[in-house]
Design a protein around this motif. Structure first.
Motif, mmCIF file in Angstrom:
data_model
loop_
_atom_site.group_PDB
_atom_site.id
_atom_site.type_symbol
_atom_site.label_atom_id
_atom_site.label_comp_id
_atom_site.label_asym_id
_atom_site.label_seq_id
_atom_site.Cartn_x
_atom_site.Cartn_y
_atom_site.Cartn_z
ATOM 1 N N MET A 116 13.875 -11.067 -10.041
ATOM 2 C CA MET A 116 14.120 -9.924 -9.642
ATOM 3 C C MET A 116 13.982 -9.407 -8.313
ATOM 4 S SD MET A 116 9.105 -8.094 -10.637
ATOM 5 C CE MET A 116 9.509 -7.907 -12.581
ATOM 6 N N ASN A 117 14.850 -8.285 -8.158
ATOM 7 C CA ASN A 117 14.901 -7.557 -6.939
ATOM 8 C C ASN A 117 14.060 -7.144 -5.845
ATOM 9 O OD1 ASN A 117 15.080 -5.912 -7.966
ATOM 10 N ND2 ASN A 117 17.534 -5.769 -7.702
ATOM 11 N N LEU A 118 14.250 -6.671 -5.122
ATOM 12 C CA LEU A 118 13.038 -5.902 -4.307
ATOM 13 C C LEU A 118 13.027 -4.617 -5.349
ATOM 14 C CD1 LEU A 118 14.085 -6.268 -0.656
ATOM 15 C CD2 LEU A 118 11.830 -7.321 -1.695
ATOM 16 N N ILE A 119 14.322 -4.033 -5.424
ATOM 17 C CA ILE A 119 14.202 -2.504 -6.235
ATOM 18 C C ILE A 119 13.346 -2.519 -7.632
ATOM 19 C CG2 ILE A 119 15.662 -1.216 -7.038
ATOM 20 C CD1 ILE A 119 17.801 -1.819 -5.950
ATOM 21 N N GLU A 120 13.055 -3.791 -8.242
ATOM 22 C CA GLU A 120 12.128 -4.149 -9.104
ATOM 23 C C GLU A 120 10.958 -4.427 -9.145
ATOM 24 O OE1 GLU A 120 14.504 -6.325 -11.421
ATOM 25 O OE2 GLU A 120 15.788 -5.905 -11.918
ATOM 26 N N LEU A 121 10.417 -5.260 -7.439
ATOM 27 C CA LEU A 121 9.554 -5.733 -7.579
ATOM 28 C C LEU A 121 8.256 -4.869 -6.770
ATOM 29 C CD1 LEU A 121 8.295 -8.498 -7.772
ATOM 30 C CD2 LEU A 121 9.065 -8.690 -4.870
ATOM 31 N N ASN A 122 9.305 -3.901 -6.096
ATOM 32 C CA ASN A 122 8.200 -2.735 -5.425
ATOM 33 C C ASN A 122 7.735 -2.165 -7.105
ATOM 34 O OD1 ASN A 122 7.601 -1.692 -2.711
ATOM 35 N ND2 ASN A 122 9.518 -1.013 -1.699
ATOM 36 N N PRO A 123 7.762 -1.057 -7.191
ATOM 37 C CA PRO A 123 7.049 -0.674 -8.812
ATOM 38 C C PRO A 123 5.907 -1.294 -9.271
ATOM 39 C CG PRO A 123 9.424 0.142 -8.546
ATOM 40 C CD PRO A 123 9.630 -1.242 -7.491
ATOM 41 N N ALA A 124 6.802 -3.176 -9.363
ATOM 42 C CA ALA A 124 5.428 -3.733 -10.106
ATOM 43 C C ALA A 124 3.834 -3.838 -8.780
ATOM 44 C CB ALA A 124 6.255 -5.174 -10.546
ATOM 45 N N LEU A 125 4.764 -4.156 -8.369
ATOM 46 C CA LEU A 125 3.726 -4.612 -6.964
ATOM 47 C C LEU A 125 2.583 -2.934 -6.647
ATOM 48 C CD1 LEU A 125 5.037 -6.318 -4.020
ATOM 49 C CD2 LEU A 125 3.818 -7.534 -5.162
ATOM 50 N N ARG A 126 3.432 -2.102 -6.606
ATOM 51 C CA ARG A 126 2.031 -0.744 -6.399
ATOM 52 C C ARG A 126 1.997 -0.834 -8.004
ATOM 53 N NH1 ARG A 126 2.860 1.144 -2.017
ATOM 54 N NH2 ARG A 126 5.809 1.195 -1.380
ATOM 55 N N GLN A 127 1.836 -0.870 -9.221
ATOM 56 C CA GLN A 127 1.133 -1.074 -10.251
ATOM 57 C C GLN A 127 0.131 -1.696 -10.553
ATOM 58 O OE1 GLN A 127 3.576 -1.911 -14.379
ATOM 59 N NE2 GLN A 127 2.276 -1.255 -15.252
ATOM 60 N N LEU A 128 0.479 -3.053 -9.857
ATOM 61 C CA LEU A 128 -0.570 -4.204 -9.612
ATOM 62 C C LEU A 128 -1.642 -3.658 -8.322
ATOM 63 C CD1 LEU A 128 1.235 -7.190 -10.189
ATOM 64 C CD2 LEU A 128 -0.563 -6.955 -11.731
ATOM 65 N N ARG A 129 -1.849 -2.401 -7.748
ATOM 66 C CA ARG A 129 -2.586 -1.761 -6.682
ATOM 67 C C ARG A 129 -2.425 -3.002 -5.363
ATOM 68 N NH1 ARG A 129 -4.744 2.874 -9.228
ATOM 69 N NH2 ARG A 129 -5.118 2.535 -11.085
ATOM 70 N N LEU A 130 -0.710 -3.159 -5.270
ATOM 71 C CA LEU A 130 -0.958 -3.955 -4.252
ATOM 72 C C LEU A 130 0.332 -3.608 -3.177
ATOM 73 C CD1 LEU A 130 -0.810 -7.639 -5.876
ATOM 74 C CD2 LEU A 130 -2.564 -6.608 -4.642
ATOM 75 N N GLY A 131 0.074 -2.526 -3.039
ATOM 76 C CA GLY A 131 0.635 -1.620 -2.308
ATOM 77 C C GLY A 131 1.110 -1.904 -0.358
ATOM 78 N N GLY A 132 -0.289 -2.774 -0.642
ATOM 79 C CA GLY A 132 -0.500 -3.216 1.435
ATOM 80 C C GLY A 132 1.052 -3.850 1.377
ATOM 81 N N ILE A 133 0.962 -5.473 0.095
ATOM 82 C CA ILE A 133 1.823 -5.891 -0.009
ATOM 83 C C ILE A 133 3.745 -5.244 -0.253
ATOM 84 C CG2 ILE A 133 3.349 -8.114 -1.596
ATOM 85 C CD1 ILE A 133 0.083 -8.784 -1.514
ATOM 86 N N ALA A 134 4.078 -4.971 -1.105
ATOM 87 C CA ALA A 134 4.921 -3.599 -1.561
ATOM 88 C C ALA A 134 5.455 -3.355 0.404
ATOM 89 C CB ALA A 134 4.598 -2.689 -1.970
ATOM 90 N N ALA A 135 4.292 -2.966 1.004
ATOM 91 C CA ALA A 135 4.816 -1.412 2.045
ATOM 92 C C ALA A 135 6.126 -2.667 3.297
ATOM 93 C CB ALA A 135 3.858 -1.111 3.058
ATOM 94 N N VAL A 136 5.039 -3.671 3.549
ATOM 95 C CA VAL A 136 5.891 -5.015 4.561
ATOM 96 C C VAL A 136 6.738 -5.736 4.013
ATOM 97 C CG1 VAL A 136 3.911 -4.104 6.014
ATOM 98 C CG2 VAL A 136 3.874 -6.203 4.125
ATOM 99 N N LEU A 137 7.100 -6.057 2.466
ATOM 100 C CA LEU A 137 7.847 -7.175 1.858
ATOM 101 C C LEU A 137 9.342 -7.368 2.125
ATOM 102 C CD1 LEU A 137 7.859 -8.773 -0.952
ATOM 103 C CD2 LEU A 137 8.207 -7.584 -1.811
ATOM 104 N N GLU A 138 9.883 -6.900 2.692
ATOM 105 C CA GLU A 138 11.174 -6.956 3.063
ATOM 106 C C GLU A 138 10.897 -7.044 4.140
ATOM 107 O OE1 GLU A 138 15.175 -3.705 3.441
ATOM 108 O OE2 GLU A 138 13.317 -3.005 2.930
ATOM 109 N N THR A 139 9.734 -6.632 5.423
ATOM 110 C CA THR A 139 9.843 -6.832 6.767
ATOM 111 C C THR A 139 9.060 -8.073 6.864
ATOM 112 O OG1 THR A 139 9.143 -5.295 7.095
ATOM 113 C CG2 THR A 139 7.977 -6.652 9.087
ATOM 114 N N ARG A 140 8.552 -8.855 5.733
ATOM 115 C CA ARG A 140 8.234 -10.354 6.469
ATOM 116 C C ARG A 140 8.921 -11.214 5.750
ATOM 117 N NH1 ARG A 140 3.992 -11.167 8.931
ATOM 118 N NH2 ARG A 140 2.225 -10.109 9.000
#
Length: 103
Positions: A1-25
């Motif tokens: 799973m790449n970042l493009i697919e991972l972002n919506p999945a994280l938001r669906q799981l209500r992990l918007g904080g992780i989705a927002a900083v994932l690339e930076t981290r």
């Protein structure tokens, strides 16, 4: 799973904080050769911080609302409305429920 697919999945799981900083981290983890457990720990910490901030903001907003009840209402403000018009009677409530159920 790449970042493009991972972002919506994280938001669906209500992990918007992780989705927002994932690339930076991810960039930070690559630059510092961070072990996976430390990388995951940073992501979870970011999510907890974000949720705490949201909870504090919502609590602050809720506390600023004045408590309004019919006990504090000034019935002399509008003479056209009587106190009995504003308080629901059981008969009127029962009739309105019955009308909704019949249709």
């Amino acid at each position: 799973m790449n970042l493009i697919e991972l972002n919506p999945a994280l938001r669906q799981l209500r992990l918007g904080g992780i989705a927002a900083v994932l690339e930076t981290r991810l960039h930070q983890a690559q630059a510092e050769a961070m072990p996976p457990i430390d990388f995951l720990s940073c992501l979870v910490s970011d999510e907890l911080t974000r949720r705490g901030d949201v909870a504090r903001r919502r609590t602050k907003q809720a506390e600023s609302r004045p408590q309004r009840t019919l006990d504090n209402f000034d019935f002399n403000f509008n003479k056209r409305e009587s106190q009995s018009d504003l308080r629901p009677s059981h008969r009127r409530l029962h009739r309105s429920v019955m009308k909704m159920l019949c249709f």
